[in-house]
Write an enzyme that holds these catalytic residues in place. Structure first.
Site, PDB file in Angstrom:
ATOM      1  N   ASP A  81     -31.735  37.947 -10.515  1.00  0.00           N
ATOM      2  CA  ASP A  81     -33.065  37.669  -9.973  1.00  0.00           C
ATOM      3  C   ASP A  81     -32.926  37.446  -8.468  1.00  0.00           C
ATOM      4  O   ASP A  81     -33.199  36.352  -7.961  1.00  0.00           O
ATOM      5  CB  ASP A  81     -33.663  36.443 -10.663  1.00  0.00           C
ATOM      6  CG  ASP A  81     -33.824  36.651 -12.159  1.00  0.00           C
ATOM      7  OD1 ASP A  81     -34.729  37.393 -12.547  1.00  0.00           O
ATOM      8  OD2 ASP A  81     -33.032  36.084 -12.934  1.00  0.00           O
TER       9      ASP A  81
ATOM     10  N   SER B   3     -31.839  36.815 -20.900  1.00  0.00           N
ATOM     11  CA  SER B   3     -32.355  36.232 -22.141  1.00  0.00           C
ATOM     12  C   SER B   3     -33.249  37.221 -22.874  1.00  0.00           C
ATOM     13  O   SER B   3     -33.333  37.220 -24.106  1.00  0.00           O
ATOM     14  CB  SER B   3     -33.128  34.952 -21.833  1.00  0.00           C
ATOM     15  OG  SER B   3     -32.288  33.992 -21.231  1.00  0.00           O
ATOM     16  N   ARG B   4     -33.925  38.077 -22.119  1.00  0.00           N
ATOM     17  CA  ARG B   4     -34.821  39.060 -22.739  1.00  0.00           C
ATOM     18  C   ARG B   4     -34.072  40.130 -23.522  1.00  0.00           C
ATOM     19  O   ARG B   4     -34.674  40.825 -24.348  1.00  0.00           O
ATOM     20  CB  ARG B   4     -35.694  39.712 -21.664  1.00  0.00           C
ATOM     21  CG  ARG B   4     -36.809  38.810 -21.162  1.00  0.00           C
ATOM     22  CD  ARG B   4     -37.689  39.532 -20.140  1.00  0.00           C
ATOM     23  NE  ARG B   4     -38.906  38.779 -19.865  1.00  0.00           N
ATOM     24  CZ  ARG B   4     -39.002  37.798 -18.991  1.00  0.00           C
ATOM     25  NH1 ARG B   4     -37.915  37.443 -18.321  1.00  0.00           N
ATOM     26  NH2 ARG B   4     -40.138  37.164 -18.789  1.00  0.00           N
TER      27      ARG B   4
ATOM     28  N   HIS C 122     -26.859  32.716 -22.247  1.00  0.00           N
ATOM     29  CA  HIS C 122     -25.840  33.748 -22.437  1.00  0.00           C
ATOM     30  C   HIS C 122     -24.697  33.479 -21.456  1.00  0.00           C
ATOM     31  O   HIS C 122     -24.719  32.475 -20.721  1.00  0.00           O
ATOM     32  CB  HIS C 122     -26.433  35.146 -22.243  1.00  0.00           C
ATOM     33  CG  HIS C 122     -27.214  35.304 -20.969  1.00  0.00           C
ATOM     34  ND1 HIS C 122     -26.633  35.311 -19.717  1.00  0.00           N
ATOM     35  CD2 HIS C 122     -28.549  35.449 -20.750  1.00  0.00           C
ATOM     36  CE1 HIS C 122     -27.550  35.477 -18.796  1.00  0.00           C
ATOM     37  NE2 HIS C 122     -28.735  35.549 -19.380  1.00  0.00           N
TER      38      HIS C 122
ATOM     39  N   GLN D 220     -45.154  30.317 -14.668  1.00  0.00           N
ATOM     40  CA  GLN D 220     -44.625  31.509 -14.009  1.00  0.00           C
ATOM     41  C   GLN D 220     -44.820  32.772 -14.820  1.00  0.00           C
ATOM     42  O   GLN D 220     -44.357  33.846 -14.430  1.00  0.00           O
ATOM     43  CB  GLN D 220     -43.150  31.329 -13.648  1.00  0.00           C
ATOM     44  CG  GLN D 220     -42.187  31.312 -14.824  1.00  0.00           C
ATOM     45  CD  GLN D 220     -40.783  30.945 -14.390  1.00  0.00           C
ATOM     46  OE1 GLN D 220     -40.515  29.814 -13.985  1.00  0.00           O
ATOM     47  NE2 GLN D 220     -39.859  31.910 -14.453  1.00  0.00           N
TER      48      GLN D 220
ATOM     49  N   ALA E  15     -32.345  30.315 -24.127  1.00  0.00           N
ATOM     50  CA  ALA E  15     -31.797  31.583 -24.642  1.00  0.00           C
ATOM     51  C   ALA E  15     -30.552  31.935 -23.839  1.00  0.00           C
ATOM     52  O   ALA E  15     -30.405  33.031 -23.293  1.00  0.00           O
ATOM     53  CB  ALA E  15     -32.838  32.699 -24.592  1.00  0.00           C
TER      54      ALA E  15
ATOM     55  N   GLY F 268     -23.907  34.744 -18.714  1.00  0.00           N
ATOM     56  CA  GLY F 268     -24.305  34.654 -17.317  1.00  0.00           C
ATOM     57  C   GLY F 268     -24.675  33.230 -16.933  1.00  0.00           C
ATOM     58  O   GLY F 268     -24.285  32.726 -15.875  1.00  0.00           O
ATOM     59  N   HIS F 269     -25.434  32.567 -17.814  1.00  0.00           N
ATOM     60  CA  HIS F 269     -25.760  31.155 -17.580  1.00  0.00           C
ATOM     61  C   HIS F 269     -24.504  30.292 -17.560  1.00  0.00           C
ATOM     62  O   HIS F 269     -24.361  29.394 -16.720  1.00  0.00           O
ATOM     63  CB  HIS F 269     -26.687  30.630 -18.685  1.00  0.00           C
ATOM     64  CG  HIS F 269     -28.055  31.232 -18.687  1.00  0.00           C
ATOM     65  ND1 HIS F 269     -28.499  32.040 -19.707  1.00  0.00           N
ATOM     66  CD2 HIS F 269     -29.079  31.138 -17.799  1.00  0.00           C
ATOM     67  CE1 HIS F 269     -29.746  32.408 -19.451  1.00  0.00           C
ATOM     68  NE2 HIS F 269     -30.121  31.883 -18.298  1.00  0.00           N
TER      69      HIS F 269
END
Length: 282
Positions: free
Chosen positions: A152, A188-189, A34, A61, A32, A36-37
């Protein structure tokens, strides 16, 4: 762009690269993807001979089985986005059995207390799952450097500790949080947010900025009260936790000391979607 779904295939590719004595940058993701990735990928491309991106929704996880089921899976669009970024990427998109083999047991780690606060408190077992999957992925990809976003931040610190515990020759690179124009941290959320929730999600970052502006003039308890008040009776967001912690140890603080670095951490529910964010305070 090379796509591998089998562990054996990517390990052969990695062995060839290592034989050439070339560097490998690694960007682990759960898909997913975006911007940022993509920023992580671009950082890796700028500093390594080869870059491997993994796309793997890791079951170990998730302490909430419903969250695992609902986690967005968009492999085709992910591959298109990566291909548009660079044709020179290596993508590893395995099934759980390719990562773990027949045994999907979770390792138990002592991260010196990093795992017990904030996310660790509200997501029991989460960081053992993170540590377990990264140990496997690091073994498979043998990276020189691995790239993680500071959204994170707690995970980033735990990955650094994992590398130390496992004595792995990997440099862990933390990269700045990528945000939408309204300040919402890219995640992603976010794909699961309703339109009205997206329209109001700037509240999360604006509250963190407000905390930063008052850090040093208000006490920690006063700042906690301020955050609680901002989310009180909010129609769209429910505050799960807010914490000010030492940036290195992640331990919550009672008062500020001049020789320490601090961050503010927050977790918020928008309906069933859980969002986290943080900000450096000094």
């Amino acid at each position: 762009m090379r796509l591998h779904e089998k562990r054996q295939d990517i390990e052969q590719d990695v062995a060839r690269i290592l034989k050439e004595k070339k560097s490998i940058g690694f960007v682990p993701t759960m898909g997913a993807l975006h911007e940022g990735h993509i920023a992580l990928v671009k950082n890796a491309l700028a500093n390594n001979d080869y870059v491997i991106v993994s796309i793997f929704v890791n079951p170990t996880q998730f302490n909430n089985s419903s969250d695992l089921v609902k986690y967005p899976r968009t492999l085709n669009s992910d591959l298109k986005l990566l291909s548009d970024t660079s044709p020179n990427l290596i993508v590893f998109a395995p099934t759980p059995i390719e990562v773990y083999g027949a045994d999907q047991s979770v390792l138990s780690y002592d991260f010196d207390g990093l795992e017990h606060v904030m996310e660790g408190e509200f997501r029991p077992g989460h960081f053992d799952g993170v540590g377990t999957v990264l140990k496997h992925l690091f073994q498979i990809t043998s990276p020189t450097r691995a790239y993680f976003g500071e959204k994170d931040f707690q995970q980033l610190q735990i990955v650094r500790k994992l590398v130390s515990i496992e004595n792995l020759p990997i440099k862990i690179i933390g990269c700045p949080i990528h945000r939408h124009i309204d300040g919402l941290a890219m995640s992603s959320r976010n794909k699961r947010l309703k339109d009205v929730e997206k329209e109001n999600a700037s509240l999360i970052y604006s509250v963190l900025q407000e905390v930063k502006s008052h850090f040093g003039t208000k006490s920690v308890d006063e700042l906690k009260d301020l955050v609680a008040e901002r989310f009180k009776n909010n129609a769209f967001f429910k505050l799960e936790y807010f914490q000010i912690a030492d940036s290195n140890t992640l331990q919550p603080i009672l008062e500020r000391k001049n020789d320490c670095k601090y961050r503010a951490f927050i977790a918020v529910f928008a309906g069933e979607v859980r969002l986290i964010d943080n900000i450096a305070l000094n």
